[in-house]
Design a protein around this motif. Structure first.
Motif, mmCIF file in Angstrom:
data_model
loop_
_atom_site.group_PDB
_atom_site.id
_atom_site.type_symbol
_atom_site.label_atom_id
_atom_site.label_comp_id
_atom_site.label_asym_id
_atom_site.label_seq_id
_atom_site.Cartn_x
_atom_site.Cartn_y
_atom_site.Cartn_z
ATOM 1 N N ASP A 30 0.855 -1.191 0.000
ATOM 2 C CA ASP A 30 0.000 0.000 0.000
ATOM 3 C C ASP A 30 0.889 1.238 0.000
ATOM 4 N N PRO A 31 0.652 2.212 -0.881
ATOM 5 C CA PRO A 31 1.552 3.373 -0.976
ATOM 6 C C PRO A 31 1.599 4.222 0.288
ATOM 7 N N VAL A 32 0.466 4.353 0.989
ATOM 8 C CA VAL A 32 0.439 5.152 2.204
ATOM 9 C C VAL A 32 1.273 4.492 3.290
ATOM 10 N N THR A 33 1.080 3.192 3.476
ATOM 11 C CA THR A 33 1.856 2.462 4.484
ATOM 12 C C THR A 33 3.332 2.449 4.124
ATOM 13 N N ALA A 34 3.633 2.314 2.837
ATOM 14 C CA ALA A 34 5.033 2.309 2.398
ATOM 15 C C ALA A 34 5.717 3.613 2.787
ATOM 16 N N ALA A 35 5.012 4.736 2.652
ATOM 17 C CA ALA A 35 5.597 6.039 3.002
ATOM 18 C C ALA A 35 5.821 6.163 4.504
ATOM 19 N N THR A 36 4.837 5.759 5.292
ATOM 20 C CA THR A 36 4.978 5.895 6.748
ATOM 21 C C THR A 36 5.949 4.869 7.320
ATOM 22 N N ASP A 37 6.128 3.744 6.642
ATOM 23 C CA ASP A 37 7.101 2.747 7.104
ATOM 24 C C ASP A 37 8.518 3.304 7.097
ATOM 25 N N LEU A 38 8.816 4.209 6.164
ATOM 26 C CA LEU A 38 10.141 4.817 6.123
ATOM 27 C C LEU A 38 10.392 5.623 7.394
ATOM 28 N N ALA A 39 9.371 6.385 7.795
ATOM 29 C CA ALA A 39 9.494 7.170 9.032
ATOM 30 C C ALA A 39 9.606 6.256 10.239
ATOM 31 N N ALA A 40 8.828 5.154 10.237
ATOM 32 C CA ALA A 40 8.870 4.218 11.367
ATOM 33 C C ALA A 40 10.245 3.588 11.507
ATOM 34 N N SER A 41 10.897 3.306 10.379
ATOM 35 C CA SER A 41 12.235 2.715 10.418
ATOM 36 C C SER A 41 13.237 3.673 11.047
ATOM 37 N N ILE A 42 13.117 4.940 10.723
ATOM 38 C CA ILE A 42 14.009 5.932 11.316
ATOM 39 C C ILE A 42 13.705 6.087 12.798
ATOM 40 N N ARG A 43 12.419 6.090 13.128
ATOM 41 C CA ARG A 43 12.019 6.214 14.533
ATOM 42 C C ARG A 43 12.621 5.086 15.364
ATOM 43 N N ASP A 44 12.730 3.892 14.770
ATOM 44 C CA ASP A 44 13.289 2.724 15.457
ATOM 45 C C ASP A 44 14.804 2.628 15.292
ATOM 46 N N ASN A 45 15.405 3.585 14.587
ATOM 47 C CA ASN A 45 16.842 3.529 14.264
ATOM 48 C C ASN A 45 17.187 2.239 13.515
ATOM 49 N N ASP A 46 16.239 1.733 12.750
ATOM 50 C CA ASP A 46 16.431 0.484 12.010
ATOM 51 C C ASP A 46 16.787 0.818 10.563
ATOM 52 N N PHE A 47 18.037 1.181 10.358
ATOM 53 C CA PHE A 47 18.462 1.584 9.020
ATOM 54 C C PHE A 47 18.725 0.387 8.117
ATOM 55 N N ASP A 48 18.833 -0.797 8.691
ATOM 56 C CA ASP A 48 18.913 -1.991 7.865
ATOM 57 C C ASP A 48 17.580 -2.184 7.157
ATOM 58 N N ARG A 49 16.493 -2.057 7.919
ATOM 59 C CA ARG A 49 15.171 -2.151 7.309
ATOM 60 C C ARG A 49 14.964 -1.016 6.309
#
Length: 336
Positions: A30-49
């Motif tokens: 889903d394009p909306v979830t894909a966009a917010t997932d990027l922010a969530a990865s940064i929030r978690d400091n999960d740069f591998d993801r």
């Protein structure tokens, strides 16, 4: 009653099994979830993801191959380079590192205090002039960038940047981050695999975010405020508006998303990586421009020394935005 309990247990088990099968390193369908997932990865400091979900798997594989190829061609560090690296690591990770670093900067803090307003004003003026003279930015983008610059200037002008106690707290964060990186020698650092490098990047950026928080720049609050809505699109492309709050200022950015093999990615990030892999010079991001999905603290923020990495920027349409840190851009250039 027993049958209902049994059905409930089966239902929860199926949900748990489904969750276990989900691959966090796959971009959303889903394009909306894909966009917010990027922010969530940064929030978690999960740069591998983050490095996985920002581009399709084929591009990730090419990035990884490029990284390995350039790492293999890199000459072994010289004795002088190794010594400089060892000295810097020791300076940040020794048992008494915090005390020594504070003793080193303490005399400068008192001198720095009166100079901060002038320094912030000069940097703000230069950044504003750069925005105004940027021929690649639209009038709307310039207005947005100036608004972000105003918010960051206001923060920098009032932040306790010369406060000795804040300096101690920030130094503690920096030294703790250096220890968490667990890089003892330059040779070991150069042997890191691509995934290992992105994990270390997450640790480094996480430390930077904590250091900024000491001075009132709360990136957790910023990232937690992210919301996204789909404005338009079809099965292959979509325009998603991402909004968030930066230093109490509302910000929004229109992100072009594209579909690849059923999953959604930022069109700008994909193009940037493709250009990098093709050895084409990527267009320089306009000052203060927003990258895909979510920005991080501006690189000009006067925080203590800490590593930062920048990502390709995205089109901004509706409100100001700023920069986001990401390891993939460095990786796409062969960095480590």
């Amino acid at each position: 009653m027993k049958r209902l309990k049994l059905l409930a247990v089966v239902g929860f088990s199926l949900l748990a099994l489904s969750a276990c099968k989900m691959n966090k390193n796959e971009a959303s369908k889903d394009p909306v979830t894909a966009a917010t997932d990027l922010a969530a990865s940064i929030r978690d400091n999960d740069f591998d993801r983050l490095s996985h979900i920002m581009v399709p798997p084929d591009l990730y594989a090419k990035l990884e191959a490029r990284y390995k190829d350039e790492a293999a061609k890199r000459p072994a560090p010289t004795a002088e380079e190794s010594k400089q690296f060892d000295d810097q690591v020791q300076k940040l990770t020794a048992a008494d590192a915090e005390d020594k670093l504070f003793a080193q900067i303490q005399p400068q803090l008192a001198q720095m205090g009166p100079q901060i307003p002038m320094g912030v004003a000069m940097m703000s003026g230069m950044a504003g002039q750069s925005i105004e003279q940027n021929a690649k930015m639209s009038p709307a983008e310039k207005t947005q960038a100036k608004a972000v610059l105003t918010a960051i200037t206001k923060w920098a002008s009032t932040a306790p940047l010369a406060d000795p106690e804040k300096a101690k707290q920030a130094i503690k964060v920096i030294c703790g981050t250096a220890r968490d990186l667990k890089l003892t020698t330059l040779a070991d650092a150069q042997k890191l695999g691509f995934s290992e490098m992105t994990q270390k990047a997450g640790v480094a950026v996480g430390g930077l975010r904590k250091a900024l928080a000491v001075y009132g720049f709360d990136t957790d609050k910023m990232l937690d405020s992210v919301k996204a809505v789909k404005k338009s699109g079809d099965d292959n492309s979509a325009l998603v508006t991402v909004s968030y709050t930066l230093l109490d200022a509302p910000v929004s950015a229109d992100i072009n998303m594209i579909q690849r093999d059923g999953r959604w990615y930022s069109a700008d990030l994909v193009k940037s990586v493709e250009d990098s892999l093709a050895n084409k010079p990527a267009e320089a991001a306009p000052p203060m421009a927003a990258p895909t999905a979510m920005p991080a603290p501006d690189a000009t923020a006067p925080a203590p020394d800490a590593p930062a990495m920048t990502a390709p920027s995205s089109d901004v349409q509706s409100a100001p935005a700023n920069d986001m840190s990401s390891p993939a851009s460095d990786a796409s250039n062969g960095g480590g």
